[in-house]
Motif scaffolding. Structure first.
Motif, PDB file in Angstrom:
ATOM      1  N   MET A   1       0.828  -1.244   0.068  1.00  0.00           N
ATOM      2  CA  MET A   1      -0.073  -0.035   0.142  1.00  0.00           C
ATOM      3  C   MET A   1       0.751   1.223  -0.166  1.00  0.00           C
ATOM      4  SD  MET A   1      -3.128   1.103  -0.034  1.00  0.00           S
ATOM      5  CE  MET A   1      -4.011  -0.579   0.447  1.00  0.00           C
ATOM      6  N   SER A   2       0.836   2.221  -0.956  1.00  0.00           N
ATOM      7  CA  SER A   2       1.403   3.223  -1.087  1.00  0.00           C
ATOM      8  C   SER A   2       1.137   4.335  -0.155  1.00  0.00           C
ATOM      9  CB  SER A   2       1.594   3.933  -2.381  1.00  0.00           C
ATOM     10  OG  SER A   2       0.164   4.212  -2.784  1.00  0.00           O
ATOM     11  N   ASP A   3       1.698   5.283   0.264  1.00  0.00           N
ATOM     12  CA  ASP A   3       1.366   6.387   1.333  1.00  0.00           C
ATOM     13  C   ASP A   3       0.134   7.113   0.646  1.00  0.00           C
ATOM     14  OD1 ASP A   3       3.308   6.061   2.947  1.00  0.00           O
ATOM     15  OD2 ASP A   3       4.740   7.189   2.454  1.00  0.00           O
ATOM     16  N   ASP A   4       0.140   7.165  -0.737  1.00  0.00           N
ATOM     17  CA  ASP A   4      -0.848   8.097  -1.267  1.00  0.00           C
ATOM     18  C   ASP A   4      -2.413   7.457  -0.868  1.00  0.00           C
ATOM     19  OD1 ASP A   4      -0.662   7.744  -4.891  1.00  0.00           O
ATOM     20  OD2 ASP A   4      -0.817   6.196  -3.281  1.00  0.00           O
ATOM     21  N   GLN A   5      -2.348   6.385  -0.518  1.00  0.00           N
ATOM     22  CA  GLN A   5      -3.456   5.565  -0.271  1.00  0.00           C
ATOM     23  C   GLN A   5      -3.979   5.579   1.067  1.00  0.00           C
ATOM     24  OE1 GLN A   5      -5.818   4.216  -2.843  1.00  0.00           O
ATOM     25  NE2 GLN A   5      -4.262   5.884  -4.046  1.00  0.00           N
ATOM     26  N   ARG A  25     -10.489   0.197   4.987  1.00  0.00           N
ATOM     27  CA  ARG A  25      -9.621  -0.966   4.735  1.00  0.00           C
ATOM     28  C   ARG A  25     -10.172  -2.097   3.890  1.00  0.00           C
ATOM     29  NH1 ARG A  25      -5.170  -1.399   8.044  1.00  0.00           N
ATOM     30  NH2 ARG A  25      -4.871   0.270   9.606  1.00  0.00           N
ATOM     31  N   THR A  26     -11.315  -2.430   4.208  1.00  0.00           N
ATOM     32  CA  THR A  26     -11.857  -3.575   3.082  1.00  0.00           C
ATOM     33  C   THR A  26     -11.982  -3.080   1.761  1.00  0.00           C
ATOM     34  OG1 THR A  26     -14.027  -2.790   3.716  1.00  0.00           O
ATOM     35  CG2 THR A  26     -13.165  -4.554   5.138  1.00  0.00           C
ATOM     36  N   SER A  27     -12.093  -1.754   1.456  1.00  0.00           N
ATOM     37  CA  SER A  27     -11.930  -1.130   0.080  1.00  0.00           C
ATOM     38  C   SER A  27     -10.472  -0.767  -0.249  1.00  0.00           C
ATOM     39  CB  SER A  27     -12.800   0.264   0.310  1.00  0.00           C
ATOM     40  OG  SER A  27     -13.904   0.100   0.687  1.00  0.00           O
ATOM     41  N   GLY A  28      -9.609  -1.121   0.467  1.00  0.00           N
ATOM     42  CA  GLY A  28      -8.017  -1.281  -0.062  1.00  0.00           C
ATOM     43  C   GLY A  28      -7.203  -0.261   0.472  1.00  0.00           C
ATOM     44  N   PHE A  29      -7.702   0.771   1.390  1.00  0.00           N
ATOM     45  CA  PHE A  29      -6.948   1.750   1.894  1.00  0.00           C
ATOM     46  C   PHE A  29      -6.187   1.343   3.160  1.00  0.00           C
ATOM     47  CE2 PHE A  29     -10.410   3.694  -0.656  1.00  0.00           C
ATOM     48  CZ  PHE A  29      -9.532   4.619  -1.522  1.00  0.00           C
ATOM     49  N   GLU A  30      -5.246   2.251   3.454  1.00  0.00           N
ATOM     50  CA  GLU A  30      -4.815   2.279   4.950  1.00  0.00           C
ATOM     51  C   GLU A  30      -5.309   3.156   5.750  1.00  0.00           C
ATOM     52  OE1 GLU A  30      -0.290   2.918   6.887  1.00  0.00           O
ATOM     53  OE2 GLU A  30      -0.345   2.516   4.595  1.00  0.00           O
ATOM     54  N   THR A  31      -5.458   3.037   6.838  1.00  0.00           N
ATOM     55  CA  THR A  31      -5.830   4.039   7.721  1.00  0.00           C
ATOM     56  C   THR A  31      -5.060   4.515   8.911  1.00  0.00           C
ATOM     57  OG1 THR A  31      -7.473   2.444   9.091  1.00  0.00           O
ATOM     58  CG2 THR A  31      -8.184   3.734   7.309  1.00  0.00           C
ATOM     59  N   GLU A 108     -23.129   7.447   3.048  1.00  0.00           N
ATOM     60  CA  GLU A 108     -22.907   6.044   2.236  1.00  0.00           C
ATOM     61  C   GLU A 108     -21.657   5.820   1.636  1.00  0.00           C
ATOM     62  OE1 GLU A 108     -25.669   6.458  -1.007  1.00  0.00           O
ATOM     63  OE2 GLU A 108     -27.350   6.945   0.155  1.00  0.00           O
ATOM     64  N   LYS A 109     -21.327   4.626   1.560  1.00  0.00           N
ATOM     65  CA  LYS A 109     -20.010   4.224   1.198  1.00  0.00           C
ATOM     66  C   LYS A 109     -19.399   4.653  -0.159  1.00  0.00           C
ATOM     67  CE  LYS A 109     -17.279  -0.128   0.377  1.00  0.00           C
ATOM     68  NZ  LYS A 109     -17.240  -1.787   0.514  1.00  0.00           N
ATOM     69  N   GLU A 110     -20.445   4.528  -0.906  1.00  0.00           N
ATOM     70  CA  GLU A 110     -20.080   5.048  -2.371  1.00  0.00           C
ATOM     71  C   GLU A 110     -19.646   6.481  -2.318  1.00  0.00           C
ATOM     72  OE1 GLU A 110     -22.234   5.639  -6.818  1.00  0.00           O
ATOM     73  OE2 GLU A 110     -23.210   4.212  -5.174  1.00  0.00           O
ATOM     74  N   GLN A 111     -20.660   7.194  -1.624  1.00  0.00           N
ATOM     75  CA  GLN A 111     -20.314   8.975  -1.621  1.00  0.00           C
ATOM     76  C   GLN A 111     -18.982   9.144  -0.896  1.00  0.00           C
ATOM     77  OE1 GLN A 111     -22.942  10.693   1.351  1.00  0.00           O
ATOM     78  NE2 GLN A 111     -23.078  12.495   0.276  1.00  0.00           N
ATOM     79  N   LEU A 112     -18.509   8.319   0.266  1.00  0.00           N
ATOM     80  CA  LEU A 112     -17.378   8.590   0.815  1.00  0.00           C
ATOM     81  C   LEU A 112     -16.206   8.298  -0.122  1.00  0.00           C
ATOM     82  CD1 LEU A 112     -15.578   9.136   3.329  1.00  0.00           C
ATOM     83  CD2 LEU A 112     -15.805   7.075   3.984  1.00  0.00           C
ATOM     84  N   LEU A 113     -16.114   7.162  -0.824  1.00  0.00           N
ATOM     85  CA  LEU A 113     -15.231   6.444  -1.691  1.00  0.00           C
ATOM     86  C   LEU A 113     -15.019   7.595  -2.955  1.00  0.00           C
ATOM     87  CD1 LEU A 113     -15.627   2.664  -1.900  1.00  0.00           C
ATOM     88  CD2 LEU A 113     -14.427   4.106  -0.541  1.00  0.00           C
ATOM     89  N   ASP A 114     -16.378   8.250  -3.184  1.00  0.00           N
ATOM     90  CA  ASP A 114     -16.107   9.363  -4.538  1.00  0.00           C
ATOM     91  C   ASP A 114     -15.533  10.228  -4.136  1.00  0.00           C
ATOM     92  OD1 ASP A 114     -17.437   7.578  -6.144  1.00  0.00           O
ATOM     93  OD2 ASP A 114     -19.466   8.737  -5.938  1.00  0.00           O
ATOM     94  N   ALA A 115     -15.612  10.711  -2.841  1.00  0.00           N
ATOM     95  CA  ALA A 115     -15.100  11.995  -2.291  1.00  0.00           C
ATOM     96  C   ALA A 115     -13.434  11.583  -2.214  1.00  0.00           C
ATOM     97  CB  ALA A 115     -15.537  12.479  -0.867  1.00  0.00           C
TER      98      ALA A 115
END
Length: 204
Positions: A1-5, A25-31, A108-115
């Motif tokens: 996972m790169s820092d920009d994620q 995290r389940t969508s592939g991001f680091e938190t 909503e998940k989709e709204q957050l991921l779009d942002a």
């Protein structure tokens, strides 16, 4: 996972931090999680680059104060503002301070991921701003003069009743103009409409 994620989640509610972190995290991001704005500010200048999810209503410092402090320190990571107590005035302040988006909890998940996708696009493509400005200006130009008047009222942070009083028309007519301008701008939310207005340089 790169820092920009990487997503920095700043919220005083433990349940919100954990649920947002799980979703991302389940969508592939680091938190990375922070229980207050002050806790994040202690690390912000040395934290890895990423996107910031910033709650508005927090003790000690609210999200808008944290956002102003980040700007003052020159921390240029994109910010998505989260609130359970959204209002037009708060959205305007956040967007004018440079927020990428403004989401009301529960989001909503989709709204957050779009942002978040928009936030990372902003980080990775400085040339995008010129194209975005041109597109935003074209959308604003497609509005009628009255619809532009209503949008300027929203940019000032005014509710429908105040805009109606200022323009000398009924609140119901404002609602109609507001629905029409949202459709023409292809904006699904107030924050999207404000982003377009600010990108176009529309003054309040």
């Amino acid at each position: 996972m790169s820092d920009d994620q990487l997503i920095h989640i700043v919220d005083d509610e433990d349940s919100v931090r954990k649920s947002a972190s799980f979703l991302l995290r389940t969508s592939g991001f680091e938190t990375r999680l922070y229980s207050s704005g002050t806790a994040f500010l202690r690390e912000a200048e040395h934290a890895p680059q990423g996107c910031i999810l910033l709650d508005i209503r927090m003790p000690e410092m609210d999200g808008l104060e944290v956002q102003r402090e980040l700007n003052a320190r020159g921390v240029m990571m994109p910010v998505i503002v989260l609130t359970g107590h959204g209002d037009i005035g708060t959205a305007v302040q956040a967007m004018k301070a440079g927020a990428v988006d403004f989401l009301e909890k529960p989001f909503e998940k989709e709204q957050l991921l779009d942002a978040i996708a928009t936030a990372f696009a902003r980080m990775g493509n400085d040339d995008h701003s010129g194209a975005a400005r041109h597109d935003a200006r074209a959308r604003i130009d497609a509005l009628s003069p009255r619809e532009q008047d209503v949008l300027r009222g929203l940019v000032r942070g005014h509710p429908n009743k105040t805009i109606a009083y200022d323009l000398g028309i009924s609140p119901r007519t404002i609602e109609v103009h507001r629905a029409n301008l949202m459709g023409k701008l292809k904006a699904r939310s107030l924050s999207e409409a404000l982003k377009i207005a600010f990108a176009a340089g529309l003054a309040g």
